[in-house]
Design an enzyme around this catalytic site. Structure first.
Site, PDB file in Angstrom:
ATOM      1  N   LYS A  58      46.858  29.639  49.852  1.00 43.60           N
ATOM      2  CA  LYS A  58      47.771  28.686  50.444  1.00 43.60           C
ATOM      3  C   LYS A  58      47.254  27.524  51.046  1.00 43.60           C
ATOM      4  CE  LYS A  58      50.355  30.594  47.585  1.00 43.60           C
ATOM      5  NZ  LYS A  58      48.933  31.863  47.499  1.00 43.60           N
ATOM      6  N   GLY A 122      45.030  54.757  59.838  1.00 39.73           N
ATOM      7  CA  GLY A 122      45.471  55.844  59.887  1.00 39.73           C
ATOM      8  C   GLY A 122      45.987  56.914  58.542  1.00 39.73           C
ATOM      9  N   GLY A 190      39.128  36.258  35.016  1.00 34.72           N
ATOM     10  CA  GLY A 190      40.031  36.594  34.732  1.00 34.72           C
ATOM     11  C   GLY A 190      41.239  35.380  35.625  1.00 34.72           C
ATOM     12  N   VAL A 193      46.382  34.792  38.635  1.00 34.29           N
ATOM     13  CA  VAL A 193      47.600  33.860  40.179  1.00 34.29           C
ATOM     14  C   VAL A 193      46.324  33.656  40.445  1.00 34.29           C
ATOM     15  CG1 VAL A 193      48.977  34.118  41.644  1.00 34.29           C
ATOM     16  CG2 VAL A 193      49.578  34.685  39.568  1.00 34.29           C
ATOM     17  N   SER A 279      37.960  38.099  39.161  1.00 32.12           N
ATOM     18  CA  SER A 279      39.873  38.848  39.741  1.00 32.12           C
ATOM     19  C   SER A 279      40.302  38.947  39.015  1.00 32.12           C
ATOM     20  CB  SER A 279      40.208  36.749  39.673  1.00 32.12           C
ATOM     21  OG  SER A 279      42.041  37.185  40.296  1.00 32.12           O
ATOM     22  N   GLY A 281      42.423  41.558  38.413  1.00 26.31           N
ATOM     23  CA  GLY A 281      43.884  42.993  39.156  1.00 26.31           C
ATOM     24  C   GLY A 281      42.961  43.334  40.137  1.00 26.31           C
ATOM     25  N   ASP A 322      52.142  47.574  46.787  1.00 22.29           N
ATOM     26  CA  ASP A 322      51.319  47.694  46.303  1.00 22.29           C
ATOM     27  C   ASP A 322      50.930  49.461  45.781  1.00 22.29           C
ATOM     28  OD1 ASP A 322      51.356  44.638  45.906  1.00 22.29           O
ATOM     29  OD2 ASP A 322      49.388  44.308  46.800  1.00 22.29           O
ATOM     30  N   HIS A 454      71.436  13.799  44.748  1.00 24.98           N
ATOM     31  CA  HIS A 454      70.479  12.578  43.889  1.00 24.98           C
ATOM     32  C   HIS A 454      69.840  11.897  44.808  1.00 24.98           C
ATOM     33  CE1 HIS A 454      69.953  10.261  40.581  1.00 24.98           C
ATOM     34  NE2 HIS A 454      70.166   9.257  41.525  1.00 24.98           N
TER      35      HIS A 454
END
Length: 475
Positions: A58, A122, A190, A193, A279, A281, A322, A454
């Site tokens: 971004k 970990g 791809g 996004v 890209s 996935g 994910d 408005h």
């Protein structure tokens, strides 16, 4: 001697750090382990989202939009700017500074909420009486014992078979966010996004960008009407998008990459680019978790198998984000994280997958929540639709961006909102109204009767809701 905790969270991305903080707020003794590190070797919590995903992308999108506005659109406002130039290295430095601010912010929140942070990898050691032994491998080795474990190890970029990322010429999202000079020619495999957002950044800065997509349709998961409008806008901007291609051999040379592919017409094509972003996935990240040591079950995709409550097959072991089923979205991970922390505390955490919004931060932005029109048709649901263009919105005209529209889908009998789909300026912000409405089972008429400021872009949501019943206030 091992250190004892009520909850140990493995991973400090959006799912991990939120789970750790919420569990601590609920009175538990919590540790969080994360191995991300910055260029200096210091801790960089925040996962893919903060380090090589949501936040840095971004930042680059914003910088590239400012550049394009100064170069092409300031004159419309009476602002004269000569010799506009882009310092790509400075743009990357700004992005890195924003990432570090977010890393430091998470560490501050850990300290504020008394979460013990361990910098390292970990992994499960073994099951012990009353919980699990968790090992931390880093600069200092640690052994922790947890009554409850939350796995939030995220995902990794999926490479093309036989084509490894070198992050110099063949790039994942990581390398795509670190390009420090504008490439003359950029290839993207791809049109999801990441591919569209990164392609948009470098196209605005002057790169010749070609996007190769294997699917015959553009953004197949998006409402068809919205996808067509978005592609028309991106085509007009100069982003070259080829659909229905079959990727062949990819060759690296000293000064670029060559991609052989077959286009939708069956013709063999060779594309030479300076850099190639792949890209296609992401895959769940369970590498190094040592799941087999405790018998943690994985599914056929390599994700951790969980039920609707994010419980694994092991008592006291949970997984979010994910690394489990469902959309790979940071805000989905955060919702699951809060719910799991509350369930561990004996409360009733809740996640509604039907009202999770999706956003693609191209220009125009694309955002949606709920079902698409093609899904409703396939399911045999009787519905009514209404849409309203930003071309007729006064605020959009003042902004100088009238691309796109807002579309409502409502149940034909009850008028309950079933889906809202948007393409246009700042729809990443507008979609939240639709999420709230759907969460409370609102009807299209409810939105139509709410007073909207408005002039504002949100008036288009009101007008689209009115249009469901073939009405409008915009004469």
């Amino acid at each position: 001697m091992s250190k004892q905790f009520d909850v140990v969270v493995i991973g400090a991305g959006p799912g991990g750090y939120i789970a750790a903080i919420r569990a601590a707020q609920l009175g538990m003794n919590v540790a969080c382990i994360d191995e991300w590190q910055n260029a200096q070797g210091g801790a960089a919590p925040g996962g893919t989202c903060t380090n090589v995903g949501c936040i840095p992308s971004k930042a680059l999108l914003q910088s590239s939009e400012h550049f394009e506005h100064a170069k092409l659109h300031f004159g419309d406002h009476g602002i004269s700017v000569k010799d506009v130039k882009m310092d790509a290295a400075q743009m990357i430095a700004r992005k890195d500074a924003i990432v570090k601010q977010n890393n430091d912010g998470i560490l501050y929140l850990f300290k504020k909420n008394k979460v013990t942070f361990f910098h390292g990898r970990g992994a499960f050691g073994k099951a012990v009486e009353g919980g699990y032994e968790i090992t931390v491998s880093g600069k200092t080795a640690e052994t922790l014992v947890a009554k409850q474990v939350v796995v939030a190890t995220g995902s990794n970029a999926r490479p093309l078979p036989g084509v490894e990322f070198d992050e110099q010429q063949i790039l994942s999202n990581d390398g795509a966010l670190a390009i420090n000079a504008v490439p003359k020619k950029l290839g993207v495999i791809g049109s999801g996004v990441i591919g569209l957002e990164m392609g948009s950044v470098w196209r605005r800065l002057g790169a010749d960008v070609t996007v190769l997509e294997g699917m015959p349709t553009f953004l197949a998961a998006v409402d068809e009407q919205v996808a067509k409008e978005a592609k028309k806008a991106l085509d007009k901007q100069g982003l070259k998008i080829e659909l229905g291609v079959k990727i062949g051999e990819i060759k690296k040379a000293k000064k670029g990459v060559t991609v052989a592919y077959t286009n939708a017409k069956g013709e063999d094509v060779s594309l030479a680019v300076d850099k190639l972003i792949v890209s296609i996935g992401r895959v769940p990240n369970t590498t190094g978790l040592n799941a087999e040591a405790v018998g943690l079950q994985l599914d056929e995709r390599g994700a951790i198998a969980v039920n609707d409550l994010c419980q694994t097959n092991l008592p006291g072991v949970w997984a979010v984000g994910d690394v489990v089923r469902g959309p790979m979205l940071a805000h989905k991970a955060e919702e699951e994280a809060v719910a799991v922390a509350e369930r561990i505390a004996g409360q009733h955490g809740h996640v509604n997958f039907n009202t999770i919004p999706w956003v693609i931060y191209t220009s125009p932005e694309i955002a949606w929540v709920g079902r698409t029109e093609q899904q409703l048709k396939a399911d045999g649901v009787k519905y009514k639709a209404g849409s309203f263009p930003f071309m007729a919105n006064g605020r959009a005209r003042a902004l100088g961006d009238t691309t796109g529209f807002v579309k409502f889908l409502a149940d034909a009998a009850t008028d309950e909102i079933l889906g809202v789909h948007m393409v246009g300026p700042m729809v990443s912000e507008l979609i939240s109204e639709a999420v709230v409405a759907m969460e409370f089972k609102a009807s299209a008429e409810d939105i139509a009767r709410i007073c909207h400021a408005h002039p504002s872009l949100s008036e288009s949501t009101k007008e689209a809701a009115l249009a469901v019943d073939k009405r409008t206030l915009n004469f």
